[in-house]
Design an enzyme around this catalytic site. Structure first.
Site, short mmCIF file in Angstrom:
data_model
loop_
_atom_site.label_atom_id
_atom_site.label_comp_id
_atom_site.label_asym_id
_atom_site.label_seq_id
_atom_site.Cartn_x
_atom_site.Cartn_y
_atom_site.Cartn_z
N HIS A 170 0.86 -1.19 0.00
CA HIS A 170 0.00 0.00 0.00
C HIS A 170 0.89 1.23 0.00
O HIS A 170 1.91 1.28 0.71
CB HIS A 170 -0.87 -0.02 1.27
N ASN A 171 0.53 2.24 -0.79
CA ASN A 171 1.33 3.48 -0.86
C ASN A 171 2.82 3.16 -0.92
O ASN A 171 3.61 3.63 -0.11
CB ASN A 171 1.01 4.39 0.34
N GLU A 200 1.40 0.03 -5.45
CA GLU A 200 0.44 1.13 -5.58
C GLU A 200 1.17 2.40 -6.00
O GLU A 200 2.24 2.72 -5.47
CB GLU A 200 -0.31 1.37 -4.27
N ASP A 202 0.25 6.43 -6.57
CA ASP A 202 -0.68 7.57 -6.51
C ASP A 202 -0.22 8.63 -7.50
O ASP A 202 0.85 9.22 -7.33
CB ASP A 202 -0.68 8.17 -5.09
N HIS A 215 1.50 11.33 -1.96
CA HIS A 215 0.24 11.14 -1.24
C HIS A 215 -0.52 12.45 -1.24
O HIS A 215 -0.18 13.38 -0.51
CB HIS A 215 0.53 10.67 0.20
N GLU A 249 -3.63 4.77 -8.35
CA GLU A 249 -4.59 5.71 -7.73
C GLU A 249 -4.49 6.95 -8.60
O GLU A 249 -3.62 7.80 -8.41
CB GLU A 249 -4.20 5.99 -6.29
#
Length: 610
Positions: A170-171, A200, A202, A215, A249
Site C-alpha cells: 500500500h502506498n 500502488e 498515486d 500522497h 490511484e
C-alpha cells in the site's frame, strides 16, 4: 586425530605469540564457526586469565569449545555414535531417518553429507563423521526449520490469477508516515526485492506536463511518474518471474493520463500487457501465462473487445470518459474527510487496463449479478472487517470469483498496519500493507510469502477456491484435516544481548504463537532464563492442535524480560506451519526491521502428524 587437525588449523596464527580478540574472532570464522562479536568478546574476556587482552593457544582452545561444542549437540551425537568419537555412515543414516524424518535418505546420501561437512581429511576418507563434522552439518542450511521444497516454486501456477494470494503493498512510494514523510524510489525497489507483486502508485498532475507520484493533500515529497516506472522496470523480475500489477490511484487530468500511457508503453515495451490473450477472452489468465508481464490496474472505459477494436487508432485528445471517484484522505486534521471527485479516464490509459480493471465494490449481490471476470475491487479494512464478521461465507464466494484488494484505513496516518491474517482467511488475494512499517503484520506478510519460492504468488487452499465451499473461518471448522504439532524448544544460540546489558546478557524467553483461523490462534511461552543470551536452555515442550493448517503461520519471538519497562524484543521468525521441517532444526532470527541476526537462532525439535 581431532586434536591434530585443530592444531594444524590454528598453529600459524600463534607463531607470533598470543592473539587479541579481533584475531580470535577471525580465527573462529576460519574454522567455520559463525559468531556474534559481542559474545566472542565476552567469552574472550572470561578466558583471558592474565587480563592482558591477549590469549594463548590453550585459552583459544577453551573459547573454541565454548563456541562450537554445545552440550545439546554433544548429547545427540553420543546417542548415535557407537564409540562416542565418530559416526559411521550407518549411524548417520539412522540419525537422518529416525530424527530428521528424511525417509528418502540412503547410505550414499550419508556419504555425501560426510564429504560436504567433515573437515578432517583422514576421517572423511574413512567414510566417517567426527563431532566437528556433525557440528558443521547441524549448523548448515540443511538443518534449518524451513523446508527446502518450499524454497522453490512448487505449486501449480496454471490456475487463474484470482486463485492466488498475491504479495501486495500500500502506498509503495512512502518510506515513512503518510503525512510529512518522503516519497522515495527505494519504497518500490525494496518491495520488489521482497517479492511484492502488486505496487500502488498515486498519480497527480505535475508541472511541465509531467505526472508526479505522492500522497495527495499531504506534505509528502513528490517523485516523477516516469522515474518510478523506470525503477520498477529495472527491478520488477529480479526476485520473481511472475506478473507485477501496478495499482494506479489516478488523480491526473486526461492530458497527463495520456503522458502516463506513453511512459508505460515506452518503458515496459512488450512486457506491458495491452491486449487480451486469445485463449482468455472471458477468464483470468494464470501467473504462468503472464510470466514477465506488467498489468495495469485502473478504471476502464468499455469492454475488452472494444479495446481490441481500437488497437492502432489514435486515442489521444478528447477520447476520455468521466468516472466518479471517492478519495480517502489521510492528511492533516483539516483534510480528514472523504472527497468524491469526478475523474476523467483517458482512452489511451484505459486501453492499457486488461485483466485488472478497478471497479467500486457495492455489495456481494451486485457483484454476483453484474461484476465482470476482469473487474477487481478495493475495500478498506474497516468495511472489509464488518463484512467478514457478518457475511464471511458470502465474502469467500466473492473472492473465489474476483480479485479483492484490502487496504489500510485512512486514519493510519502513521503508516501502521492491520493484521492481514483475518483477510487471508476469507481468500482476499491482495492484502495491501505498508511495507515500510516493521512489526507483527509485516512479519506475518514476510513469513507467509516465504512459501512457493518467494514468488509472491501462493495458491489458495482448495476450500477457498471450491464453488461448493461451506468454509467459514468464524465457525468451528468441519471436514478439515487438523495437524497436531509438537515443538520441543531446546535452547538459544548466540541470541542478541539486551540493550540494557553492558556485556552479552539478557533475561531470555520465547513466545510461540499460531496465527490462522480464530479457533487456531494460540500463544504459549517459555520460562525466563536469567542473564543468558549466549546459550539459554529451556527444554520445554509445547503442543498445538491446528484445525486449518493450510492457513496457519507460526511465529517465534525472543524477548528479554523487563520488569519495569516491559519486555524487550530481541528477534523473531515467522513461517507457514506446513513449511516446517521435522526433527532437530534451527530457527534463524530476524530483527524488527527484517534483517538477519545470524548466527542468532533457536534450536528446536519439531514433530507433527495429520
Amino acid at each position: 586425530m581431532e586434536s591434530k587437525w585443530f592444531l594444524t588449523m590454528i598453529r600459524d596464527e600463534f607463531r607470533g605469540g598470543k592473539i587479541n580478540v579481533d584475531k580470535t574472532y577471525k580465527l573462529l570464522e576460519k574454522l567455520s564457526i559463525p559468531c556474534n562479536y559481542i559474545h566472542v568478546k565476552s567469552i574472550f574476556k572470561a578466558n583471558d586469565r592474565l587480563k592482558q587482552g591477549r590469549i594463548t593457544i590453550e585459552e583459544f582452545r577453551s573459547i573454541y569449545r565454548i563456541m562450537a561444542h554445545r552440550e545439546e549437540i554433544i548429547e545427540i551425537f553420543n546417542t548415535y555414535s557407537e564409540n562416542q568419537k565418530f559416526l559411521f555412515e550407518k549411524n548417520l543414516l539412522q540419525f537422518l531417518i529416525q530424527e530428521q524424518y528424511a525417509l528418502d535418505m540412503t547410505k550414499n546420501s550419508a556419504f555425501e553429507i560426510i564429504q560436504k561437512y567433515e573437515p578432517i581429511e583422514e576421517v572423511k576418507r574413512a567414510h566417517q563423521m567426527s563431532f566437528e563434522g556433525f557440528v558443521r552439518y547441524m549448523g548448515s542450511p540443511e538443518c534449518l526449520i524451513f523446508k527446502n521444497d518450499c524454497r522453490k516454486v512448487y505449486q501449480d501456477m496454471n490456475h487463474p490469477l484470482n486463485d492466488y494470494f498475491i504479495s501486495s503493498s500500500h502506498n509503495t512510494y512512502l518510506i515513512s508516515d503518510q503525512l510529512l514523510g518522503p516519497s522515495d524510489l527505494w519504497g518500490y525497489i525494496s518491495a520488489l526485492v521482497k517479492g511484492c507483486r502488486c505496487l500502488e502508485i498515486d498519480c497527480w498532475d505535475g508541472s511541465r506536463n509531467e505526472p508526479v507520484v505522492y500522497h495527495g493533500y499531504t506534505l509528502t515529497s513528490k517523485l516523477l511518474f516516469k522515474t518510478v516506472i523506470q525503477a520498477i522496470e529495472k527491478f520488477a523480475f529480479l526476485t520473481s518471474d511472475y506478473p507485477v500489477v501496478l495499482s494506479l490511484e489516478n488523480h491526473c487530468s486526461p492530458p497527463q493520463q495520456e503522458v502516463m500511457a506513453d511512459i508505460l508503453q515506452c518503458v515496459f515495451g512488450d512486457s506491458l500487457l495491452s491486449d487480451m490473450l486469445d485463449d482468455f477472452p472471458d477468464k483470468l489468465p494464470s501467473p504462468e501465462v503472464l510470466k514477465f508481464k506488467i498489468l495495469v490496474r485502473n478504471k476502464k472505459i468499455g469492454s475488452l473487445m472494444e479495446t481490441r477494436q481500437r488497437k492502432g487508432s489514435d486515442k489521444h485528445e478528447d477520447n476520455s470518459e468521466e468516472k466518479s471517484d471517492t478519495i480517502n484522505v489521510a492528511g492533516l486534521p483539516l483534510f480528514r474527510r472523504r472527497r468524491t471527485t469526478k475523474v476523467k479516464v483517458a482512452m489511451a490509459l484505459s486501453d492499457l487496463v486488461i485483466y485488472t480493471k478497478a471497479e467500486k465494490f457495492r455489495s456481494f449481490q451486485y457483484s454476483r449479478l453484474y461484476q465482470q471476470f476482469n473487474e477487481s475491487n478495493s475495500i478498506g479494512e474497516s468495511e472489509a472487517r464488518k463484512l467478514l464478521k457478518l457475511k464471511a461465507h458470502e465474502f469467500i464466494l466473492h473472492t473465489r470469483m474476483f480479485i479483492t484488494r484490502i487496504y489500510p484505513k485512512a486514519m493510519r496516518a502513521d503508516s501502521s498496519n492491520f493484521n492481514p491474517q483475518e483477510f487471508w482467511n476469507i481468500g482476499c488475494q491482495m492484502v495491501a500493507l505498508n511495507f515500510q512499517t516493521p512489526g507483527l503484520p509485516m512479519d506475518l506478510q514476510n513469513g507467509k510469502f516465504l512459501d512457493n519460492g518467494g514468488s509472491g504468488y501462493i495458491l489458495k487452499p482448495h476450500f477457498l477456491r471450491d464453488i461448493e465451499t461451506q468454509f467459514d473461518p468464524n465457525e468451528t471448522p468441519r471436514d478439515t484435516d487438523p495437524v497436531t504439532l509438537t515443538i520441543r524448544l531446546i535452547s538459544g544460540i548466540q541470541l542478541p544481548p539486551s540493550n540494557n546489558s553492558s556485556s552479552n546478557k539478557a533475561n531470555t524467553l520465547v513466545i510461540l504463537e499460531i496465527f490462522g483461523v480464530p479457533d487456531d490462534h494460540v500463544r504459549q511461552q517459555t520460562r525466563v532464563i536469567k542473564k543468558n543470551a549466549f546459550c539459554p536452555r529451556w527444554n520445554e515442550t509445547f503442543t498445538f492442535i491446528i484445525q486449518v493448517p493450510e492457513l496457519a503461520l507460526i511465529r517465534f519471538v525472543v524477548e528479554s524480560q523487563g520488569l519495569i519497562t516491559g519486555n524487550e524484543f530481541l528477534g523473531q521468525y515467522t513461517l507457514p506451519v506446513l513449511c516446517m521441517n521435522k526433527g532437530y532444526r534451527r530457527v534463524p532470527l530476524f530483527s524488527k526491521m527484517g534483517e538477519s541476526l545470524e548466527p542468532a537462532a533457536l534450536f528446536i525439535y519439531v514433530w507433527y502428524v495429520r
